[in-house]
Design an enzyme around this catalytic site. Structure first.
Site, mmCIF file in Angstrom:
data_model
loop_
_atom_site.group_PDB
_atom_site.id
_atom_site.type_symbol
_atom_site.label_atom_id
_atom_site.label_comp_id
_atom_site.label_asym_id
_atom_site.label_seq_id
_atom_site.Cartn_x
_atom_site.Cartn_y
_atom_site.Cartn_z
ATOM 1 N N GLY A 162 119.598 18.542 118.225
ATOM 2 C CA GLY A 162 120.348 17.723 119.176
ATOM 3 C C GLY A 162 119.414 16.809 119.957
ATOM 4 N N PHE A 163 120.001 15.995 120.782
ATOM 5 C CA PHE A 163 119.253 14.991 121.542
ATOM 6 C C PHE A 163 118.163 15.637 122.413
ATOM 7 C CE2 PHE A 163 119.838 12.283 125.594
ATOM 8 C CZ PHE A 163 118.728 11.514 125.311
ATOM 9 N N ILE A 164 118.567 16.540 123.281
ATOM 10 C CA ILE A 164 117.593 17.141 124.206
ATOM 11 C C ILE A 164 116.685 18.127 123.464
ATOM 12 C CG2 ILE A 164 117.351 18.592 126.268
ATOM 13 C CD1 ILE A 164 120.111 17.370 127.176
ATOM 14 N N TYR A 183 135.522 21.989 128.628
ATOM 15 C CA TYR A 183 134.068 21.957 128.419
ATOM 16 C C TYR A 183 133.357 22.553 129.639
ATOM 17 C CZ TYR A 183 129.350 19.980 128.607
ATOM 18 O OH TYR A 183 128.000 19.819 128.747
ATOM 19 N N LYS A 209 131.141 26.095 130.198
ATOM 20 C CA LYS A 209 129.749 26.095 130.684
ATOM 21 C C LYS A 209 129.612 26.957 131.936
ATOM 22 C CE LYS A 209 127.361 23.643 127.837
ATOM 23 N NZ LYS A 209 126.092 24.093 127.278
#
Ligand SMILES: NC(=O)c1ccc[n+]([C@@H]2O[C@H](COP(=O)([O-])OP(=O)(O)OC[C@H]3O[C@@H](n4cnc5c(N)ncnc54)[C@H](O)[C@@H]3O)[C@@H](O)[C@H]2O)c1
Length: 340
Positions: free
Chosen positions: A14-16, A156, A160
């Site tokens: 993923g991005f991070i 979402y 979390k």
């Protein structure tokens, strides 16, 4: 010679996760990356990131869903990670309205599998990604970690927030040091195609109008990805310690009175108006955006703003890259990557 540490990163394609993987490899960690390469957005972008990580012999990849029963337990048993950074998740506020089950499986069942694996083979420190969306309907700004955050506005955000509580119970019961991150709108090169900066850049280069929600009355605490990773890197070495009593908890610290657990905002603490972000893209591209002014999207919040004092107290660091500079770097990457 110090012994090489092993880090397990979920969501490493993923991005991070991609940036964090590079950073930990550069710092001498051996890195196990777990990622399902889900098709929520273009899996080719994830494969390219993973291929770059695989250039380093210290990196190995496992391409399976984390909610697969026993998968993480087996990986923990085999590799005994010292550090675990849990970034794999079904992300995105808007997608969660039509596809809640995907959040249930990746975010709740996936995190449960991770916690069970850690219970069997405890790492020195587990760091899990939560989100600024956890602050939900709170209107008092900037958001502080010690504020109540009980009114999530999307599924979402609800999943979390639930992972924060799940991890707290394991930290309490099994003495697992846990840091929860609340990230604030992360952006930069190799970024996510479902996020505004990417969508705006793509639309403008295609000569299309951009959808501007809440008629542009939006404010976000944009965080440049390399700054975010610097903060994560420092927090890895700042594992929480269970306090002897509630009196030992410093003012402003979110440390639990009954567990080695805390939640930390990672954000610039300098919110940017959506219009200023669009102006930064216009400058970087040298063209004007055509705007479709739209109403607020369900589940979204009009503003986010991090209080970064706890991060500063724990690490001596606060993200600082200016939005114009960060957008310039993103646009340069985008044009090069897509050859437009
Ligand atoms: N980018 C942001 O602005 C932001 C803000 C707040 C929180 N976060 C959180 O940070 C984390 C990383 O976000 P990102 O922006 O890098 O998102 P991303 O979607 O680019 O990365 C997540 C990675 O996890 C993988 N994944 C998803 N479900 C999986 C599963 N069930 N099993 C294995 N792998 C799975 C995906 O394939 C993806 O590569 C996520 O937990 C996200 O919720 C991100």
């Amino acid at each position: 010679m110090t012994q090489q540490r092993t880090a397990l990163i979920s969501g490493s394609a993923g991005f991070i996760g991609y940036y964090l993987g590079q950073r930990l490899l550069a710092d001498g960690f051996r890195v196990i990356g777990v990622d399902s390469l889900s098709d929520y957005y273009d899996p080719n972008l994830k494969r390219r990131r993973q291929a770059n990580l695989l250039q380093n012999a210290g990196f190995s990849a496992v391409n399976e869903p984390i909610e697969t029963p026993g998968l993480l337990a087996d990986l923990f048993a085999e590799h005994r990670p010292d550090i675990v950074v849990h970034l794999a998740a079904q992300a995105g506020v808007r997608y969660s309205i039509d596809n809640p089950r995907s959040y249930l499986e990746s975010n709740l069942v996936g995190t449960f599998e991770l916690l069970e694996a850690a219970r069997a083979h405890p790492p020195q420190h587990m760091l899990l990604a939560s989100t600024s969306s956890a602050y939900g309907a709170n209107t008092e700004m900037p958001y502080r970690e010690t504020m109540k955050a009980d009114h999530q506005m999307s599924f979402y955000a609800a999943t979390k927030k639930a992972t924060e509580a799940m991890a707290h119970s394991y930290a309490h019961l099994f003495d697992l040091p846990v840091t929860m991150f609340r990230f604030f709108t992360v952006y930069g090169p190799w970024g996510r195609p479902d996020m505004a900066l990417f969508k705006f850049t793509r639309a403008m280069l295609a000569g299309e109008a951009i959808d501007v929600y809440n008629h542009g009355e939006m404010m976000r605490d944009f965080t440049y990805v390399e700054d975010l990773v610097e903060a994560i890197r420092r927090l890895i070495d700042a594992a929480p310690i269970r306090p002897e009593s509630a009196e030992d908890i410093a003012e402003g610290d979110s440390l639990s009175p009954v567990a080695p657990w805390r939640v930390v905002n990672i954000g610039n603490s300098k919110p940017v108006q959506l219009g200023d972000m669009i102006a930064a893209i216009e400058d970087a591209l040298g063209m004007e955006a055509k705007r479709n002014l739209m109403p607020m999207q369900p589940g979204d919040v009009p503003a986010t703003w991090a209080d970064a004092e706890l991060l500063r107290a724990l690490t001596g660091y606060v993200p600082e890259t200016d939005i114009r500079e960060g957008v310039r770097r993103f646009v340069a990457w985008y044009r090069d990557y897509y050859q437009v």
